[in-house]
Design a protein around this motif. Sequence first.
Motif, PDB file in Angstrom:
ATOM      1  N   THR A  36       0.852  -1.185   0.000  1.00 42.94           N
ATOM      2  CA  THR A  36       0.000   0.000   0.000  1.00 42.94           C
ATOM      3  C   THR A  36       0.888   1.235   0.000  1.00 42.94           C
ATOM      4  O   THR A  36       1.729   1.399   0.879  1.00 42.94           O
ATOM      5  CB  THR A  36      -0.926   0.040   1.234  1.00 42.94           C
ATOM      6  N   VAL A  37       0.708   2.069  -1.015  1.00 46.96           N
ATOM      7  CA  VAL A  37       1.443   3.332  -1.100  1.00 46.96           C
ATOM      8  C   VAL A  37       0.498   4.463  -0.712  1.00 46.96           C
ATOM      9  O   VAL A  37      -0.534   4.663  -1.355  1.00 46.96           O
ATOM     10  CB  VAL A  37       1.996   3.579  -2.515  1.00 46.96           C
ATOM     11  N   PHE A  38       0.861   5.174   0.355  1.00 50.29           N
ATOM     12  CA  PHE A  38       0.107   6.328   0.821  1.00 50.29           C
ATOM     13  C   PHE A  38       0.787   7.597   0.309  1.00 50.29           C
ATOM     14  O   PHE A  38       2.017   7.638   0.165  1.00 50.29           O
ATOM     15  CB  PHE A  38       0.073   6.380   2.348  1.00 50.29           C
ATOM     16  N   GLN A  39      -0.014   8.626   0.076  1.00 44.71           N
ATOM     17  CA  GLN A  39       0.556   9.909  -0.342  1.00 44.71           C
ATOM     18  C   GLN A  39      -0.080  11.038   0.446  1.00 44.71           C
ATOM     19  O   GLN A  39      -1.305  11.176   0.496  1.00 44.71           O
ATOM     20  CB  GLN A  39       0.358  10.139  -1.839  1.00 44.71           C
ATOM     21  N   SER A  40       0.758  11.862   1.071  1.00 45.73           N
ATOM     22  CA  SER A  40       0.277  13.002   1.832  1.00 45.73           C
ATOM     23  C   SER A  40      -0.248  14.085   0.892  1.00 45.73           C
ATOM     24  O   SER A  40       0.153  14.178  -0.277  1.00 45.73           O
ATOM     25  CB  SER A  40       1.409  13.569   2.686  1.00 45.73           C
ATOM     26  N   VAL A  41      -1.133  14.935   1.419  1.00 49.13           N
ATOM     27  CA  VAL A  41      -1.596  16.089   0.644  1.00 49.13           C
ATOM     28  C   VAL A  41      -0.497  17.131   0.528  1.00 49.13           C
ATOM     29  O   VAL A  41      -0.588  18.046  -0.303  1.00 49.13           O
ATOM     30  CB  VAL A  41      -2.856  16.725   1.272  1.00 49.13           C
ATOM     31  N   LEU A  42       0.544  17.025   1.354  1.00 52.03           N
ATOM     32  CA  LEU A  42       1.649  17.976   1.331  1.00 52.03           C
ATOM     33  C   LEU A  42       2.858  17.385   0.604  1.00 52.03           C
ATOM     34  O   LEU A  42       3.336  16.294   0.952  1.00 52.03           O
ATOM     35  CB  LEU A  42       2.054  18.366   2.751  1.00 52.03           C
ATOM     36  N   TYR A  43       3.335  18.100  -0.398  1.00 51.03           N
ATOM     37  CA  TYR A  43       4.549  17.741  -1.126  1.00 51.03           C
ATOM     38  C   TYR A  43       4.461  16.370  -1.812  1.00 51.03           C
ATOM     39  O   TYR A  43       5.487  15.824  -2.200  1.00 51.03           O
ATOM     40  CB  TYR A  43       5.779  17.775  -0.207  1.00 51.03           C
ATOM     41  N   LYS A  44       3.245  15.813  -1.920  1.00 52.34           N
ATOM     42  CA  LYS A  44       3.079  14.469  -2.496  1.00 52.34           C
ATOM     43  C   LYS A  44       4.070  13.475  -1.867  1.00 52.34           C
ATOM     44  O   LYS A  44       4.639  12.611  -2.529  1.00 52.34           O
ATOM     45  CB  LYS A  44       3.245  14.507  -4.018  1.00 52.34           C
ATOM     46  N   THR A  45       4.275  13.612  -0.551  1.00 49.59           N
ATOM     47  CA  THR A  45       5.220  12.767   0.179  1.00 49.59           C
ATOM     48  C   THR A  45       4.625  11.382   0.375  1.00 49.59           C
ATOM     49  O   THR A  45       3.484  11.241   0.816  1.00 49.59           O
ATOM     50  CB  THR A  45       5.541  13.389   1.548  1.00 49.59           C
ATOM     51  N   THR A  46       5.391  10.362   0.053  1.00 49.70           N
ATOM     52  CA  THR A  46       4.875   9.000   0.103  1.00 49.70           C
ATOM     53  C   THR A  46       5.277   8.269   1.380  1.00 49.70           C
ATOM     54  O   THR A  46       6.334   8.523   1.960  1.00 49.70           O
ATOM     55  CB  THR A  46       5.352   8.170  -1.100  1.00 49.70           C
ATOM     56  N   SER A  47       4.403   7.381   1.782  1.00 52.43           N
ATOM     57  CA  SER A  47       4.668   6.414   2.844  1.00 52.43           C
ATOM     58  C   SER A  47       4.298   5.053   2.280  1.00 52.43           C
ATOM     59  O   SER A  47       3.476   4.948   1.363  1.00 52.43           O
ATOM     60  CB  SER A  47       3.833   6.699   4.086  1.00 52.43           C
ATOM     61  N   LEU A  48       4.879   4.030   2.839  1.00 48.31           N
ATOM     62  CA  LEU A  48       4.712   2.700   2.277  1.00 48.31           C
ATOM     63  C   LEU A  48       4.490   1.691   3.387  1.00 48.31           C
ATOM     64  O   LEU A  48       5.176   1.723   4.411  1.00 48.31           O
ATOM     65  CB  LEU A  48       5.986   2.347   1.491  1.00 48.31           C
ATOM     66  N   VAL A  49       3.510   0.812   3.216  1.00 52.26           N
ATOM     67  CA  VAL A  49       3.309  -0.318   4.116  1.00 52.26           C
ATOM     68  C   VAL A  49       3.352  -1.591   3.276  1.00 52.26           C
ATOM     69  O   VAL A  49       2.598  -1.729   2.308  1.00 52.26           O
ATOM     70  CB  VAL A  49       1.971  -0.231   4.873  1.00 52.26           C
ATOM     71  N   ILE A  50       4.259  -2.483   3.635  1.00 53.33           N
ATOM     72  CA  ILE A  50       4.440  -3.740   2.910  1.00 53.33           C
ATOM     73  C   ILE A  50       4.136  -4.889   3.859  1.00 53.33           C
ATOM     74  O   ILE A  50       4.708  -4.964   4.949  1.00 53.33           O
ATOM     75  CB  ILE A  50       5.874  -3.859   2.360  1.00 53.33           C
TER      76      ILE A  50
END
Length: 276
Positions: A10-24
């Motif tokens: 699952t790739v998450f993306q913040s509303v700020l700076y299109k910063t990504t987080s990832l859960v594997i």
Amino acid sequence: MIKYQTNNVTVFQSVLYKTTSLVIQTEDCILVVDPNLMPNEVLEIRQHVDKFKKDKPVYLVLTHSDWDHIIGSGAFQDAVVIASDAFHTREDKEDILNQIRHFDDQYYLDRTYSILYPTVDIPVVEDGQVLEIGHTKLTFYKAEGHTNDGIFVVVEPLGIWIAGDYLSDVEFPFIYHNSETYEQTIGKTDKILELHKIKLLVPGHGTATDIMEEIIFRKVLSYRYIQELRNAINEDRDHQFLIQGYKYRQDQINSHNENAALIKRELQKSNSTFKV
């Protein structure tokens, strides 16, 4: 927040700076990468992890020490922390925490978890370092240039390349440390693609891609930006044209000008050394 999702990723993306987080999710563990950025966004990632965690160990992977990438670490204090050895030994940790506090104060943000600089449990010290968690294999590569403490991570057998603040489709290279080491880092692209069967590249800002030609294109674009900026400075030419194709350049121009100032200092130092 979810921009890409399969049974395992699952790739998450913040509303700020299109910063990504990832859960594997693998059969062996849960990997959480750079959880960010707004308080509610970090909690959404935490809730997602808790939903699937069961009795699996959680590993928190931090690609580098920029404040926007460690801001959610306090919500994962139950995790085993993986980051570079240089991340672990930084002497300006309090400065980074102050950047987070300033951000939250600026926008009157409250968090239900602690603001902290994570203690590294598993430091990455060299290219090719491997961590095996059951059948899950993590291969690490040092990724310096943007900062001096970055890492790439390849997760197998899923074929996921976690790229940190490199190979983005929305940012040109932001060079905080050194332009030559930045080039060396993106130069590892061919080696990684040769040694690993990459199925998904996830940058720290922007869009994940499963298209190999797109990965190569991003590498070439990064090379070209640095080399043409260096040439323009060396020849005292205008270089603002280098960011004309970027959507958010009205703000990014500051980062471009910082890149130019850094490269100018590097060239002056190099010329001074050569003369000696």
